[in-house]
Scaffold this active site. Structure first.
Site, short mmCIF file in Angstrom:
data_model
loop_
_atom_site.label_atom_id
_atom_site.label_comp_id
_atom_site.label_asym_id
_atom_site.label_seq_id
_atom_site.Cartn_x
_atom_site.Cartn_y
_atom_site.Cartn_z
N LYS A 22 0.84 -1.21 0.00
CA LYS A 22 0.00 0.00 0.00
C LYS A 22 0.87 1.25 0.00
O LYS A 22 0.66 2.17 -0.78
CB LYS A 22 -0.90 0.00 1.24
CG LYS A 22 -1.56 1.34 1.51
CD LYS A 22 -2.42 1.32 2.76
CE LYS A 22 -1.74 1.83 3.99
NZ LYS A 22 -1.51 3.28 4.02
N ASN A 23 1.86 1.27 0.88
CA ASN A 23 2.63 2.50 1.06
C ASN A 23 3.56 2.80 -0.12
O ASN A 23 4.04 3.91 -0.26
CB ASN A 23 3.44 2.44 2.36
CG ASN A 23 2.54 2.61 3.58
OD1 ASN A 23 1.34 2.87 3.42
ND2 ASN A 23 3.10 2.46 4.76
N ARG A 92 -5.39 10.64 4.24
CA ARG A 92 -4.46 11.70 4.60
C ARG A 92 -3.22 11.70 3.72
O ARG A 92 -2.65 12.74 3.40
CB ARG A 92 -4.07 11.51 6.07
CG ARG A 92 -3.24 12.60 6.58
CD ARG A 92 -2.44 12.20 7.78
NE ARG A 92 -1.46 13.24 8.04
CZ ARG A 92 -0.29 13.28 7.47
NH1 ARG A 92 0.09 12.35 6.64
NH2 ARG A 92 0.53 14.28 7.74
N CYS A 116 -5.38 12.86 12.90
CA CYS A 116 -6.01 11.57 12.66
C CYS A 116 -5.87 10.76 13.93
O CYS A 116 -5.39 11.27 14.94
CB CYS A 116 -5.36 10.84 11.50
SG CYS A 116 -3.74 10.25 11.90
N ARG A 121 -0.73 14.97 12.63
CA ARG A 121 0.26 14.57 11.62
C ARG A 121 0.58 15.77 10.77
O ARG A 121 0.06 15.95 9.67
CB ARG A 121 -0.28 13.41 10.79
CG ARG A 121 -0.39 12.15 11.61
CD ARG A 121 -0.95 11.00 10.84
NE ARG A 121 0.03 10.34 10.02
CZ ARG A 121 -0.22 9.21 9.36
NH1 ARG A 121 -1.40 8.65 9.44
NH2 ARG A 121 0.72 8.64 8.64
N PRO A 122 1.47 16.63 11.29
CA PRO A 122 1.76 17.86 10.56
C PRO A 122 2.50 17.61 9.26
O PRO A 122 3.06 16.52 9.05
CB PRO A 122 2.64 18.65 11.54
CG PRO A 122 3.13 17.67 12.54
CD PRO A 122 2.22 16.49 12.52
N ILE A 123 2.49 18.64 8.38
CA ILE A 123 3.20 18.51 7.10
C ILE A 123 4.24 19.63 6.97
O ILE A 123 4.62 20.00 5.87
CB ILE A 123 2.22 18.52 5.91
CG1 ILE A 123 1.29 19.74 5.96
CG2 ILE A 123 1.41 17.25 5.84
CD1 ILE A 123 0.57 20.00 4.65
N ASP A 124 4.67 20.15 8.14
CA ASP A 124 5.63 21.27 8.11
C ASP A 124 6.92 20.92 7.37
O ASP A 124 7.49 21.76 6.66
CB ASP A 124 5.93 21.75 9.54
CG ASP A 124 6.36 20.60 10.45
OD1 ASP A 124 5.76 19.51 10.37
OD2 ASP A 124 7.30 20.78 11.23
N ASP A 305 4.11 0.73 12.10
CA ASP A 305 2.90 0.12 11.54
C ASP A 305 2.70 -1.32 12.01
O ASP A 305 1.61 -1.87 11.85
CB ASP A 305 2.96 0.14 10.00
CG ASP A 305 2.72 1.52 9.44
OD1 ASP A 305 2.33 2.43 10.20
OD2 ASP A 305 2.91 1.72 8.22
N ARG A 397 -9.04 -0.06 3.90
CA ARG A 397 -8.12 0.94 3.34
C ARG A 397 -6.79 0.29 2.95
O ARG A 397 -6.14 0.75 2.02
CB ARG A 397 -7.80 2.03 4.39
CG ARG A 397 -8.80 3.12 4.49
CD ARG A 397 -8.23 4.24 5.36
NE ARG A 397 -6.86 4.50 4.97
CZ ARG A 397 -5.85 4.72 5.82
NH1 ARG A 397 -6.05 4.77 7.11
NH2 ARG A 397 -4.64 4.93 5.38
C1 UD1 Z 1 4.34 6.84 6.31
C2 UD1 Z 1 3.44 5.65 6.10
C3 UD1 Z 1 2.84 5.20 7.44
C4 UD1 Z 1 3.96 4.94 8.44
C5 UD1 Z 1 4.89 6.13 8.53
C6 UD1 Z 1 6.11 5.87 9.41
C7 UD1 Z 1 2.56 5.96 3.88
C8 UD1 Z 1 1.38 6.24 3.03
N1 UD1 Z 1 2.37 6.03 5.20
O1 UD1 Z 1 3.53 7.90 6.83
O2 UD1 Z 1 2.10 4.01 7.22
O3 UD1 Z 1 3.39 4.70 9.71
O4 UD1 Z 1 5.38 6.49 7.23
O5 UD1 Z 1 6.80 4.77 8.97
O6 UD1 Z 1 3.63 5.63 3.39
N2 UD1 Z 1 5.95 14.57 10.83
C9 UD1 Z 1 6.00 15.91 11.16
N3 UD1 Z 1 6.04 16.83 10.14
C10 UD1 Z 1 6.03 16.46 8.82
C11 UD1 Z 1 6.00 15.08 8.51
C12 UD1 Z 1 5.94 14.16 9.54
O7 UD1 Z 1 6.01 16.29 12.32
O8 UD1 Z 1 6.07 17.34 7.94
C13 UD1 Z 1 5.90 13.56 11.92
C14 UD1 Z 1 4.63 12.74 11.90
O9 UD1 Z 1 3.59 13.41 12.57
C15 UD1 Z 1 5.07 11.46 12.59
C16 UD1 Z 1 6.52 11.30 12.12
O10 UD1 Z 1 6.91 12.59 11.69
O11 UD1 Z 1 5.03 11.63 13.97
C17 UD1 Z 1 6.75 10.29 11.02
O12 UD1 Z 1 5.99 10.66 9.91
P1 UD1 Z 1 6.32 10.23 8.41
O13 UD1 Z 1 7.56 9.41 8.35
O14 UD1 Z 1 6.28 11.47 7.59
O15 UD1 Z 1 5.07 9.31 8.09
P2 UD1 Z 1 4.07 9.40 6.87
O16 UD1 Z 1 4.84 9.65 5.61
O17 UD1 Z 1 2.92 10.26 7.21
#
Ligand code: UD1
Length: 416
Positions: A22-23, A92, A116, A121-124, A305, A397
């Protein structure tokens, strides 16, 4: 389908093939908008996250078909540059379109993903990285508006190895002007898979799968065909399901190296693991043993996960296991539901204290997210009495035919 009903009492034995990841599928499908030529992505799992991604591609104006595990996309006439709330709220991870849309269209309007059940889950990091490449952003009314006349290569050091941010930067960088270097990049197998697809499309990428990824932008990308890597999280789910019942399972079509950190934990729990080039066999001990400590971490560490499924499995093991969640802030919400099934687990801040030797009993429970749902299925297989799990759209999902696969192994599981 609203509910899963599990009647326990069956030892799970046999062989089952893993689906595509999936990922990996989500960013690879997003990458198809970087070319006007046709792309074919094979071994796509038949799950609602992939359906939703196909809906997004169609909304943007691409021709996109999903048939027998293959998604075919032709993005020659993209008409839209936004992803509406109705599609974004389903998933998301649609944030993965941000880098690709900026690269292809020079703009992107995306409904903000928000929080969620795993916590905020910020995107900063996605945004600050794309800004370094020349993109500008405005947030207004729940939407994020991004623009980039011309993306430029940049040196980007990630504060932590975010999977999604690494992927978004890669998608933006492949056609940017000049060189992009991502340091402290995510090393998950899905990153190397995305790099393979992009390389087939004509991108110049070095180091994907390691700490530092170098990308030299090219003028244009071409159509390509790519098979998605196997789903390592699904493989672990199937193994944990068989282990809690005292069974023996072979998961085929996987890359054993991808689940090494989990296999090590399983061995500590007494599971006999044997591997071949593309399969793993797990044979349960008479009684599972507790594992002193599990700490989730970015790859190659123990994947967050897999944390809920292993916690469920270890709730019946002999002794106390400490599970420390270091990636997501609140990934223990499912513990309340396991608790209702009789699991002796207590959560303190980011650690779950799994007391072990739980006598699980069937109950009516609710899946609060995808892996939480999987954890409940696993617990249900080893309880006394029937379990009914609600809100299984979370499970749909990310798991292709999970009930069918578990039935193949001997489980009594129905969707209703
Ligand atoms: C991806 C996977 C998810 C997995 C995760 C960690 C997909 C679709 N999803 O999620 O299944 O659990 O990797 O292996 O591939 N964070 C911030 N700011 C940001 C981005 C992330 O603070 O801009 C934080 C997140 O809130 C979280 C951590 O960083 O606490 C890890 O997030 P990230 O590695 O980005 O996970 P995803 O890509 O969302």
């Amino acid at each position: 389908m609203e509910r899963i009903i599990v009647t326990p009492g069956h030892r799970l034995n046999g062989e089952v093939r893993a689906s595509g990841s999936k990922n990996s599928a989500l960013p690879i499908l997003a990458s198809t908008i970087l070319t006007e030529e046709e792309c074919r992505v094979t071994r796509c799992p038949d799950i609602s996250d992939v359906d939703n991604t196909v809906q997004i591609l169609r909304y943007l104006g691409c021709e996109a078909e999903f048939s027998s595990g293959t998604v075919t996309v032709k993005a020659d006439c993209i008409e839209k540059s936004d992803i509406p709330y109705s599609l974004m709220e389903q998933m998301r991870s649609s944030i993965i379109f941000l880098g690709a849309m900026l690269a292809r269209l020079g703009r992107a309007e995306i409904s903000m993903p928000g929080g969620c059940d795993l916590g905020p889950r910020p995107i900063d990091v996605h945004i600050s990285s794309l800004k370094k490449m020349g993109a500008e952003f405005v947030e207004y009314g729940g939407f994020l508006y991004g623009e980039a006349q011309q993306l430029r290569g940049a040196y980007i050091h990630l504060p932590f190895p975010s999977v999604g941010a690494t992927e978004n930067i890669m998608l933006a960088a492949v056609t940017a002007v000049g060189e992009t270097v991502i340091s402290n990049a995510a090393k998950e197998p899905e990153i190397a898979d995305l790099a393979q697809m992009l390389t087939k499309m004509g991108a110049r990428i070095e180091g994907a799968g390691g700490d530092v990824i170098k990308i030299v932008g090219v003028k244009r990308l071409y159509g390509a065909e790519h098979e998605i890597i196997p789903d390592r999280i699904e493989a672990v789910t199937l193994i944990a399901a068989a282990m809690i019942t005292g069974g023996k399972v072979t998961v085929t079509g996987i890359v054993p190296e991808h689940i090494k950190a989990v296999a090590d934990v399983l061995e500590t729990a007494g599971v006999r693991i044997s591997t071949g080039e593309s399969f793993v066999t797990a044979d349960a001990p008479k009684r599972l043993k507790a594992v002193p400590r599990i700490v989730t971490a970015p790859y190659p560490g123990f994947p967050t996960d897999c944390q809920p499924m292993l916690t469920a499995m270890l709730s019946v093991a002999d002794g106390v296991t400490l599970v420390s969640e270091q990636v997501f802030q609140s990934r223990f919400k499912y513990v309340n539901e396991l608790y209702r099934m009789g699991a002796d687990i207590y959560v303190e801040d980011r650690t779950a204290i799994v007391l072990g030797n739980s006598r699980l009993t069937g109950a009516r429970v609710t899946a609060t997210d995808l892996r939480a749902g999987a954890a409940l299925v696993i617990a249900a297989l080893a309880s006394t009495g029937k379990t009914e799990i609600d809100d299984i759209y979370h499970i749909a999902r990310g798991y292709e035919n999970i009930d069918g696969k578990l039935r193949t192994l001997g489980a009594d599981i129905k969707m209703k």
